[in-house]
Design a protein around this motif. Sequence first.
Motif, PDB file in Angstrom:
ATOM      1  N   GLY A   9       0.969  -1.140  -0.101  1.00 40.56           N
ATOM      2  CA  GLY A   9      -0.010   0.001   0.019  1.00 40.56           C
ATOM      3  C   GLY A   9       0.877   1.232   0.069  1.00 40.56           C
ATOM      4  N   LEU A  10       0.825   1.941   1.131  1.00 42.94           N
ATOM      5  CA  LEU A  10       1.462   3.419   1.295  1.00 42.94           C
ATOM      6  C   LEU A  10       2.679   3.049   1.559  1.00 42.94           C
ATOM      7  N   LEU A  11       3.444   2.154   1.427  1.00 46.13           N
ATOM      8  CA  LEU A  11       4.905   1.879   1.947  1.00 46.13           C
ATOM      9  C   LEU A  11       5.013   1.780   3.225  1.00 46.13           C
ATOM     10  N   ILE A  12       3.852   1.069   3.845  1.00 47.79           N
ATOM     11  CA  ILE A  12       3.785   0.743   5.244  1.00 47.79           C
ATOM     12  C   ILE A  12       4.620  -0.598   5.701  1.00 47.79           C
ATOM     13  N   LEU A  13       5.367  -0.275   6.735  1.00 49.13           N
ATOM     14  CA  LEU A  13       6.143  -1.100   6.995  1.00 49.13           C
ATOM     15  C   LEU A  13       5.474  -2.516   7.987  1.00 49.13           C
ATOM     16  N   ILE A  14       5.792  -3.735   7.403  1.00 47.68           N
ATOM     17  CA  ILE A  14       5.349  -5.015   8.064  1.00 47.68           C
ATOM     18  C   ILE A  14       6.524  -5.777   8.649  1.00 47.68           C
ATOM     19  N   HIS A  15       6.032  -6.354   9.923  1.00 48.61           N
ATOM     20  CA  HIS A  15       7.031  -7.050  10.514  1.00 48.61           C
ATOM     21  C   HIS A  15       6.393  -8.459  10.849  1.00 48.61           C
ATOM     22  N   LEU A  16       7.436  -9.534  10.360  1.00 47.27           N
ATOM     23  CA  LEU A  16       6.914 -10.906  11.230  1.00 47.27           C
ATOM     24  C   LEU A  16       8.065 -11.516  12.031  1.00 47.27           C
ATOM     25  N   SER A  24       4.920 -17.611  17.884  1.00 47.69           N
ATOM     26  CA  SER A  24       5.314 -16.943  16.779  1.00 47.69           C
ATOM     27  C   SER A  24       4.182 -16.032  16.322  1.00 47.69           C
ATOM     28  N   TYR A  25       4.411 -14.777  15.781  1.00 49.64           N
ATOM     29  CA  TYR A  25       3.372 -13.978  15.185  1.00 49.64           C
ATOM     30  C   TYR A  25       3.597 -13.146  14.143  1.00 49.64           C
ATOM     31  N   ASP A  26       2.577 -12.653  13.460  1.00 51.78           N
ATOM     32  CA  ASP A  26       2.592 -11.697  12.178  1.00 51.78           C
ATOM     33  C   ASP A  26       1.825 -10.626  12.140  1.00 51.78           C
ATOM     34  N   VAL A  27       2.370  -9.685  11.794  1.00 53.27           N
ATOM     35  CA  VAL A  27       1.860  -8.113  11.792  1.00 53.27           C
ATOM     36  C   VAL A  27       1.526  -7.676  10.501  1.00 53.27           C
ATOM     37  N   SER A  28       0.401  -7.365  10.098  1.00 53.84           N
ATOM     38  CA  SER A  28       0.354  -6.692   8.794  1.00 53.84           C
ATOM     39  C   SER A  28      -0.480  -5.249   9.255  1.00 53.84           C
ATOM     40  N   CYS A  29      -0.322  -4.300   8.237  1.00 48.97           N
ATOM     41  CA  CYS A  29      -0.729  -2.671   8.710  1.00 48.97           C
ATOM     42  C   CYS A  29      -1.104  -2.367   7.263  1.00 48.97           C
ATOM     43  N   MET A  34      -3.914  -1.799  12.524  1.00 46.93           N
ATOM     44  CA  MET A  34      -2.701  -2.969  12.730  1.00 46.93           C
ATOM     45  C   MET A  34      -3.165  -4.272  13.091  1.00 46.93           C
ATOM     46  N   LYS A  35      -3.056  -5.308  12.290  1.00 45.58           N
ATOM     47  CA  LYS A  35      -3.424  -6.747  12.520  1.00 45.58           C
ATOM     48  C   LYS A  35      -2.372  -7.484  13.030  1.00 45.58           C
ATOM     49  N   VAL A  36      -2.671  -8.059  14.295  1.00 50.28           N
ATOM     50  CA  VAL A  36      -1.631  -9.111  14.887  1.00 50.28           C
ATOM     51  C   VAL A  36      -2.122 -10.216  15.063  1.00 50.28           C
ATOM     52  N   ALA A  37      -1.616 -11.368  14.463  1.00 50.44           N
ATOM     53  CA  ALA A  37      -2.046 -12.763  14.657  1.00 50.44           C
ATOM     54  C   ALA A  37      -0.822 -13.602  15.361  1.00 50.44           C
ATOM     55  N   VAL A  38      -1.408 -13.991  16.678  1.00 48.94           N
ATOM     56  CA  VAL A  38      -0.422 -14.645  17.457  1.00 48.94           C
ATOM     57  C   VAL A  38      -0.632 -16.396  17.349  1.00 48.94           C
ATOM     58  N   THR A  39       0.222 -17.232  16.986  1.00 50.57           N
ATOM     59  CA  THR A  39       0.119 -18.511  16.965  1.00 50.57           C
ATOM     60  C   THR A  39       0.148 -19.080  18.418  1.00 50.57           C
ATOM     61  N   LEU A  40      -0.790 -19.838  18.958  1.00 57.86           N
ATOM     62  CA  LEU A  40      -0.682 -20.407  20.323  1.00 57.86           C
ATOM     63  C   LEU A  40      -0.514 -22.103  20.116  1.00 57.86           C
ATOM     64  N   ASN A  41       0.442 -22.283  20.647  1.00 60.76           N
ATOM     65  CA  ASN A  41       0.753 -23.952  20.991  1.00 60.76           C
ATOM     66  C   ASN A  41       0.389 -24.786  22.029  1.00 60.76           C
ATOM     67  N   ASP A  42       0.060 -23.844  23.093  1.00 61.88           N
ATOM     68  CA  ASP A  42      -0.415 -24.544  24.178  1.00 61.88           C
ATOM     69  C   ASP A  42      -2.100 -24.840  24.305  1.00 61.88           C
ATOM     70  N   SER A  43      -2.537 -25.374  25.282  1.00 61.47           N
ATOM     71  CA  SER A  43      -3.888 -25.872  25.216  1.00 61.47           C
ATOM     72  C   SER A  43      -4.728 -24.505  25.782  1.00 61.47           C
ATOM     73  N   ASP A  44      -4.201 -23.865  26.842  1.00 58.36           N
ATOM     74  CA  ASP A  44      -5.034 -22.972  27.390  1.00 58.36           C
ATOM     75  C   ASP A  44      -4.058 -21.788  27.729  1.00 58.36           C
ATOM     76  N   PRO A  45      -3.499 -21.287  26.793  1.00 54.04           N
ATOM     77  CA  PRO A  45      -2.915 -19.848  26.785  1.00 54.04           C
ATOM     78  C   PRO A  45      -3.824 -18.859  27.195  1.00 54.04           C
ATOM     79  N   VAL A  46      -3.359 -17.676  27.887  1.00 52.56           N
ATOM     80  CA  VAL A  46      -3.969 -16.077  28.081  1.00 52.56           C
ATOM     81  C   VAL A  46      -3.123 -15.363  27.132  1.00 52.56           C
ATOM     82  N   VAL A  47      -3.908 -14.480  25.987  1.00 52.07           N
ATOM     83  CA  VAL A  47      -3.153 -13.610  25.368  1.00 52.07           C
ATOM     84  C   VAL A  47      -4.052 -12.206  25.644  1.00 52.07           C
ATOM     85  N   TYR A  48      -3.331 -11.254  25.699  1.00 50.59           N
ATOM     86  CA  TYR A  48      -4.159  -9.840  25.812  1.00 50.59           C
ATOM     87  C   TYR A  48      -3.017  -8.873  25.763  1.00 50.59           C
TER      88      TYR A  48
END
Length: 374
Positions: A9-16, A24-29, A34-48
């Motif tokens: 888009g407007l030369l917006i920086l993305i970090h992975l 692991s996480y993926d950030v897109s802008c 700003m959209k952040v997707a965090v991959t969870l491997n544990d059975s009952d993690p708490v993310v906030y």
Amino acid sequence: MVGRKTYIGLLILIHLGVLSAEVSYDVSCSSRMMKVAVTLNDSDPVVYLDKLKGYPECQADINDGRATFRLPLDNIYACGTIRVLNKITGEKIFYHRIIVEHPVEPKEMILVKCAIPGEPHQGMFQNRTRRNVLPENFSEPEHINITEYIVARAPVPFLNLALRQKGRMLDTTINVEPGTPLEMLIYLDEKSSDIYGVLASYLKVTDSAHKQEEVIIMNGCSIDSYIFGNFYTSDNGNTLSAQFRAFKFPHSSYVLFVGTVNVCLKKCQGVLCGNDQYGFGRKKREIPDELPSDPNKMFEVEMTAFLKVDYDKNHFSGNNGQLSSSFDKEENQISDKPETNQLPYVQGVGSGSTKISSLSAVMILVTTVISLTQ
């Protein structure tokens, strides 16, 4: 950390990035999100989001082992996203911190960010003069021996805005009652603390719906220290601290502190707020018309802190058998033993008589005096 950078888009920086083998996480802008997707491997993690655990408006959507946060960039105050404006290059950096709590392992923190390139600040070139001619008999050497390149770049400051009660950091899972003594801290990250200094130039409080607000700091000066104490620093401007008592708006359980912080090389210049006193937010009711220009100013940071303030459910209900105070006094004025801050109600039955406490005796005496005067 493993990362990659790309522009869309407007030369917006993305970090992975990958913090560890667990997270692991993926950030897109985009220009608005700003959209952040965090991959969870544990059975009952708490993310906030940092300091927003349990805050209903900013929870992650969890689906198929991924926790997704959508942080608006056109309204950074909604979920406390921090915006950093580079006053020299015009670049804007948005960042937040995400906490991942594992069932067994220690919790982890992810720093997610997006950067939008900007135009250089026009003020950089306003005072430059054009050189018309070279000096007489000027000659340029044919060969220049360059033996060393020296390149230095100051890091981007990542600030923290925290609220503290008697040394304990607060988040939205902890409720405080109105009148509770609190402290606000603004401080630089460890990497930036030796390079920059900070100054709180503006601060206001508002409710979660942004329908009511009150300005606390204007042009670097405290408007009224009875509402919010003066900012002070004990480490040459790396950390700012202010004392205040918790307050709330009538129709909201959350109070939002929205502020602008200047970041300067080494140290921000003090602001003359009245009575020949300089400070980092000082002196009530004596506010300069505008904030003086600081040649050391490099960044302008907009930050938000959330505080949950509400009365305890038993605040207005009487305690059977005792009178007690719920007002949180200073530590040196109150004992750790709750029974020392209560007036006992003593009742005993003797031989055909009842023992009455001194408090009850006073109440009976007052009632008698009122009856005699009528």
